[in-house]
Scaffold this motif. Structure first.
Motif, PDB file in Angstrom:
ATOM      1  N   LEU A   1       0.662  -1.185  -0.109  1.00  0.00           N
ATOM      2  CA  LEU A   1      -0.141  -0.162   0.160  1.00  0.00           C
ATOM      3  C   LEU A   1       0.708   1.265  -0.086  1.00  0.00           C
ATOM      4  O   LEU A   1       2.096   1.081   0.008  1.00  0.00           O
ATOM      5  CB  LEU A   1      -0.984  -0.004   1.411  1.00  0.00           C
ATOM      6  CG  LEU A   1      -2.002  -1.066   1.361  1.00  0.00           C
ATOM      7  CD1 LEU A   1      -2.161  -0.700   2.862  1.00  0.00           C
ATOM      8  CD2 LEU A   1      -2.902  -0.851  -0.335  1.00  0.00           C
ATOM      9  N   PRO A   2       0.379   2.239  -0.888  1.00  0.00           N
ATOM     10  CA  PRO A   2       1.376   4.009  -0.784  1.00  0.00           C
ATOM     11  C   PRO A   2       0.815   4.550   0.999  1.00  0.00           C
ATOM     12  O   PRO A   2      -0.679   4.489   1.429  1.00  0.00           O
ATOM     13  CB  PRO A   2       0.273   4.001  -1.608  1.00  0.00           C
ATOM     14  CG  PRO A   2      -1.111   3.916  -1.910  1.00  0.00           C
ATOM     15  CD  PRO A   2      -0.886   2.438  -1.425  1.00  0.00           C
ATOM     16  N   VAL A   3       1.937   5.181   0.915  1.00  0.00           N
ATOM     17  CA  VAL A   3       1.257   6.493   2.118  1.00  0.00           C
ATOM     18  C   VAL A   3       2.444   7.703   1.255  1.00  0.00           C
ATOM     19  O   VAL A   3       3.520   6.988   0.753  1.00  0.00           O
ATOM     20  CB  VAL A   3       2.432   5.687   3.734  1.00  0.00           C
ATOM     21  CG1 VAL A   3       2.532   6.887   4.164  1.00  0.00           C
ATOM     22  CG2 VAL A   3       1.354   4.462   3.841  1.00  0.00           C
TER      23      VAL A   3
ATOM     24  N   PRO B   1      -8.327   4.217  -3.515  1.00  0.00           N
ATOM     25  CA  PRO B   1      -8.703   4.038  -2.716  1.00  0.00           C
ATOM     26  C   PRO B   1      -8.440   3.418  -1.589  1.00  0.00           C
ATOM     27  O   PRO B   1      -8.007   3.619  -1.004  1.00  0.00           O
ATOM     28  CB  PRO B   1      -9.640   2.269  -3.030  1.00  0.00           C
ATOM     29  CG  PRO B   1      -9.137   1.881  -4.183  1.00  0.00           C
ATOM     30  CD  PRO B   1      -8.172   3.633  -5.167  1.00  0.00           C
ATOM     31  N   ASP B   2      -6.604   3.717  -2.521  1.00  0.00           N
ATOM     32  CA  ASP B   2      -5.773   3.362  -0.474  1.00  0.00           C
ATOM     33  C   ASP B   2      -4.828   4.171  -0.206  1.00  0.00           C
ATOM     34  O   ASP B   2      -4.337   4.156   1.183  1.00  0.00           O
ATOM     35  CB  ASP B   2      -4.674   2.852  -1.362  1.00  0.00           C
ATOM     36  CG  ASP B   2      -4.480   1.230  -1.837  1.00  0.00           C
ATOM     37  OD1 ASP B   2      -5.578  -0.052  -1.011  1.00  0.00           O
ATOM     38  OD2 ASP B   2      -4.212   0.641  -2.791  1.00  0.00           O
ATOM     39  N   LEU B   3      -5.584   5.308  -0.891  1.00  0.00           N
ATOM     40  CA  LEU B   3      -5.334   6.545   0.156  1.00  0.00           C
ATOM     41  C   LEU B   3      -6.171   7.939   0.527  1.00  0.00           C
ATOM     42  O   LEU B   3      -6.833   7.332  -0.025  1.00  0.00           O
ATOM     43  CB  LEU B   3      -4.149   7.482  -1.038  1.00  0.00           C
ATOM     44  CG  LEU B   3      -3.030   6.899  -1.236  1.00  0.00           C
ATOM     45  CD1 LEU B   3      -2.519   8.051  -1.964  1.00  0.00           C
ATOM     46  CD2 LEU B   3      -1.288   7.088   0.203  1.00  0.00           C
ATOM     47  N   SER B   4      -6.585   8.090   1.263  1.00  0.00           N
ATOM     48  CA  SER B   4      -7.246   9.370   2.476  1.00  0.00           C
ATOM     49  C   SER B   4      -7.285  10.170   1.171  1.00  0.00           C
ATOM     50  O   SER B   4      -5.640  11.074   1.137  1.00  0.00           O
ATOM     51  CB  SER B   4      -7.166   9.121   3.702  1.00  0.00           C
ATOM     52  OG  SER B   4      -7.221   8.143   4.225  1.00  0.00           O
TER      53      SER B   4
END
Lengths: 492, 476
Positions: free
Chosen positions: B48-50, B273-276
């Protein structure tokens, strides 16, 4: 012979932690059962006999050395094979990832190891978690321990069957539209889908990122409560994992239900449903009424759009998430192709099964220029309406109650040729996934089909991040249900 | 018919962060292939990316400096396309809600200052690189996941020269903001262009082509000149322009078609969808605003006003922030802006260019140079001698006085020191003195030469001439 497979997780952890039994003894017990029974059940894609014994010995050494035992010391667990484990293959039950070994552990796997759990191996699933019967696995066939001619449900079919057959005390599954709860119901075990954002997804191979959530299976509520305590909580590697405090779910199980209200979503009962299942669920509702809980009907007006919405959102995300399996960097590669595009096309056509290809195409279509507004964007808007249904319901009640699946375990092959019938398996579970709220399936009875007793699951849903309430309400039923803990005769 | 050119530029700037956009891998150029990678930037299953906080900060800093309007709510999107240097086969970018819109870049044109409006600025991740070898194509993912900022201009540029000025101004701004290395050769600054032509006076834009693969500022100017010429020739010959993406070939100095409109990608953008989503923090923006450095254009104007410099000299000085800092420090110490500017644009720049070194490595610090210039200013050193002293400073750390001594000393301007020497020469050269007094004015030069000979060339010529006149007049 001991009966560790009938022990709850906290009992095993307590006994191992106090030195009463060794983790190795427990691990060997389960490995022996897997060896003896899994040929029939087919829950495991990979059994890590040597690794499990080494982990168990390490736990025993730590305890002998006086280190404080972890909360899951010596608890044998199985991991759905779409969750990455360092050193063990992680395949998603897909030929495209056959033999792939992840160089890192998923965050949940790391937390389990740190808690002293012993990982027995990797469990079968519908390829990339796409399916409701485990029949879409490209690498193995799992049956329902209650009737080997029937499916265990899916996509976490291996995880549910392993617990039902006593091949692991705890298993991890992933739930995108019902993939934990539906197989839990069909196999007669407890399966919990936590709130979206409660458990880190880092290391869970994505199917639909905005819906996927990891959760535990166990024979009883205490098992999933204990496991959730270990899994839950913020993870800086997952931006969608929320920094909310993690209560002691096991310690708060036995709370009173005084003042609690349960809602029955009217629209869920408008779908076609097995008569025996609605009776089981009605009896469960009565148990709550007898406990003094007020049970009321609540409207959930957008329920009928949930399946269409779910399949649009999930497949759109899947089409993008699965783009990386192209034969270039890792996984299956066609060796005959002469150029790049052909190589990727052939690798993907050979590596992915029919259902996965079908969903990639549907999702690609839904995102395509000219169709995006009509499909994907519309689905996002309806998703919002479905969320609002839940918000409104939870202003009135603390939990919702319905069947987990409208039908019991079906026969192998019965629905394979009819994807639409298969998709309807998610009808009770997909709305909670779209809303991101926590939900659990708890055994609540049996129906008789062709001379076989097939388990029925009770579906309870609660407010986001209120797993404590959800588990407490589920626990109150569990202690009053005479069938709790019952295992299929063949595997005892 | 006369045609005019309409150009819009898309600039990709690699943010000068320590680590990548969505993982902790270091960002560095020229390392061993695939040595700066982890499961996240390799796009392995399950990762997942951050978002890199510092990349977001630098992006905001740039947008504030460019005068953009900052979105109160911004999100990332996936841009889906298959390419072997893109490990996930989608790029995390920003689509319909970029973090910044509007803003402008001021440029100088022959017709005066012009403001080039911006459409938007957004953040995204870079792809890896393909290396083609006789044995096959290899993938290097060191660059994959490097933070990029894409700055898109309106089609406000009217010539290839303006496009170049815009790029130079933007580059300077990014350098002043310390958000990008702006090294086009290493690819930390890249530029694609959209170009169309239309008859002068026509309002509607012509059909545009997109030009990629321009690797230098001069390359951009050449490519745009080439493409504008091609389009105008096509139209004049009665042809039509086809919407297409073109590749610039620096070696052949021409473009070729990469893809036409029919083969345009459908990127199937959708929210990541992986990042807010990110909600803008007004306090953070204020802090960034407060920390902004003086921007190059403001500095350029200030240098002209404060130091009385020409546009050209000011321009040469501000081109490099460090050089401008060097100049300001020097000018402050010497108190003579023009003198300092002359030295920095001539001697100092020559050394830096010859040695291909940054200002920070200049062997003569502004402090040391200021001592030298003070002597020039006071008349203690002649220009010629100062040049020699400067050259010897490059290879020696010795003190200024020692260096002057070694080169035969400084200029002698003190009349009391010089007067006895002039008197001496008057005594020795009675014949010449007599000739002069007899009206042979030109003989003064001979007298002057003798005095200078006695000072070994160090006498201040004006003072010497003054003393000669003085003694002649006194009649002694």
């Amino acid at each position: 012979m001991s009966d560790f497979h009938c022990w709850a997780a906290d009992r095993i952890a307590g006994a191992v932690g106090s030195g009463e039994v060794t983790a190795e003894t427990v691990a060997r017990h389960f490995l022996e059962r897997i060896d003896r029974l899994d040929d029939k059940v087919g829950a495991f894609l990979q059994v890590d006999t040597q690794g499990a014994i080494e982990q168990a010995r390490a736990v025993d050494r730590d305890i002998a050395a006086g280190k404080p035992p972890g909360p899951m010391s010596g608890v044998p667990v199985g991991i759905k094979d779409n969750i990455c484990t360092r050193g063990l293959p992680t395949t998603c039950a897909s030929r495209i990832l056959e033999g792939f070994v992840s160089p890192y552990d998923a965050e949940v796997v790391k937390r389990l190891r740190d808690a002293g759990a012993v990982i027995l191996g990797k469990l079968n699933l519908d390829e990339f978690a796409m399916g409701s019967s485990c029949e879409n696995s490209g690498l193995g066939r799992t049956v329902n321990p209650w009737d080997p001619d029937r499916v265990p449900g899916g996509s976490s079919g291996g995880s549910a069957a392993a617990v039902a057959a006593g091949l692991a005390t705890i298993t991890l599954g992933s739930d995108t539209g019902g993939s934990i709860r539906q197989p839990a119901a069909l196999c007669g075990v407890v399966g919990l889908k936590p709130t979206y954002g409660r458990v880190s997804r880092f290391g869970l191979i994505a199917f639909a990122s905005s819906l996927d959530q990891i959760g535990p299976f166990a024979m009883d509520i205490s098992g999933v409560a204990l496991t959730l305590s270990v899994l839950a909580g913020e993870d800086p590697q997952d931006s969608t994992c929320i920094a909310a405090s993690v209560p002691d779910y096991l310690g708060t199980l036995e709370g009173s239900l005084e003042g609690k209200k349960i809602g029955i979503p009217r629209e869920y009962f408008e779908f076609e449903m097995h008569a025996g299942i609605s009776q089981c669920v009605e009896r469960a509702a009565q148990v709550y009424r007898d406990l003094g809980v007020e049970v009321v009907e609540v409207p959930m007006p957008h329920t009928k759009h949930a399946i269409a919405t779910y399949y649009l959102v999930a497949n759109a995300e899947a089409s993008s998430n699965l783009a990386r399996y192209d034969g270039v960097h890792y996984g299956h590669r066609n060796q005959e192709a002469k150029e790049l595009v052909e190589m990727s096309c052939r690798s993907r056509s050979e590596g992915f099964g029919d259902e996965v290809q079908r969903r990639i195409m549907l999702g690609t279509f839904a995102l395509s220029s000219g169709y995006y507004d009509a499909y994907y964007l519309r689905a996002l808007k309806v998703r919002q309406l479905i969320r609002q249904d839940f918000d409104a319901a939870f202003e009135q009640v603390d939990a919702l109650l319905c069947p987990t699946s409208p039908i019991p375990a079906f026969r192998m092959g019965e629905k394979v040729e009819d994807p639409m019938q298969m998709y309807l398996c998610d009808i009770m579970t997909a709305p909670a996934s779209l809303a991101g709220v926590p939900a659990i399936s708890v055994p609540c009875g049996f129906v008789e089909e062709e001379g076989r007793s097939l388990p029925v699951g009770l579906h309870l849903v609660s407010r986001p991040f209120e797993e404590e309430t959800l588990l407490g309400i589920a626990r109150a039923f569990e202690v009053r249900y005479e069938g709790s803990g019952r295992m299929p005769a063949e595997v005892l | 018919m006369e045609y005019e050119v309409v150009v819009g530029l898309e600039v990709h700037a690699q943010l000068a962060t320590r680590t990548k956009m969505f993982c902790g891998c270091p960002v560095r150029f020229g390392e061993r292939p695939n040595s700066l990678v982890c499961p996240i930037c390799l796009g392995l299953p399950g990762v997942l990316p951050v978002v890199n906080e510092s990349a977001y900060h630098m992006s905001l800093r740039t947008a504030v400096a460019l005068g953009c309007e900052l979105a109160s709510f911004t999100k990332f999107d996936r841009k889906n396309y298959y390419y072997p240097d893109l490990p996930k086969n989608y790029q995390i970018s920003q689509y319909d809600l970029p973090f910044a819109e509007g803003g402008s870049v001021p440029i100088s044109t022959p017709g005066g200052e012009k403001s080039i409006r911006l459409v938007r600025v957004h953040m995204e991740e870079d792809a890896g690189k393909l290396v083609h070898t006789p044995l096959g194509s290899l993938v290097d993912l060191n660059r994959a996941g490097t933070p990029l900022m894409e700055i898109v201009s309106e089609p406000d540029l009217s010539s290839p020269e303006e496009a170049r000025s815009y790029l130079e101004e933007l580059k300077r701004m990014l350098e002043y903001l310390e958000v990008c290395d702006c090294n086009m050769e290493e690819g930390s600054l890249r530029c694609d262009a959209n170009l169309s032509v239309r008859p002068v006076g026509q309002k509607e834009l012509g059909v545009k082509t997109e030009i990629k693969n321009m690797n230098s500022f001069s390359g951009v100017e050449k490519a745009l000149t080439y493409e504008a010429g091609r389009q105008i020739r096509t139209l004049v010959a009665g042809g039509v322009i086809e919407q297409a993406t073109l590749l610039w070939h620096e070696d052949r100095e021409e473009t070729s078609v990469m893809r036409t409109k029919e083969h345009a990608h459908d990127y199937r953008y959708f929210p990541e969808p992986d990042l807010s989503p990110i909600v803008l923090d007004a306090k953070k923006v204020e802090q960034i605003r407060g920390e902004l450095p003086e921007l190059p254009r403001t500095r350029w104007q200030r240098f002209q006003a404060d130091y009385d410099l020409s546009e050209y000299d000011a321009e040469v000085l501000i081109r490099d922030r460090a050089l401008a800092d060097y100049f300001e420090d020097l000018a402050g110490r010497v108190g003579q802006g023009k003198l300092a500017a002359n030295w920095v644009t001539n001697q100092v720049s020559a050394v830096l260019n010859e040695r291909k070194i940054p200002v920070a490595e200049c062997p003569v610090s502004s402090d040391r140079l200021s001592e030298l210039l003070l002597r020039v200013d006071s008349g203690d050193l002649s220009k010629g001698m100062a040049g020699k002293v400067f050259d010897s400073m490059l290879g020696s750390d010795a003190s200024l006085d020692q260096l002057i001594e070694k080169l035969g000393g400084g200029q002698i301007s003190d009349p009391d020191t010089l007067r006895p020497l002039v008197e001496e020469v008057f005594g020795e050269q009675a014949k010449i003195v007599e000739d002069i007094r007899g009206g042979k004015d030109k003989a003064k030069n001979a007298l002057f030469g003798k005095v200078m000979g006695k000072t070994r060339g160090r006498g201040n010529p004006e003072v010497v001439r003054g003393l000669i006149e003085e003694l002649l007049a006194s009649g002694s």
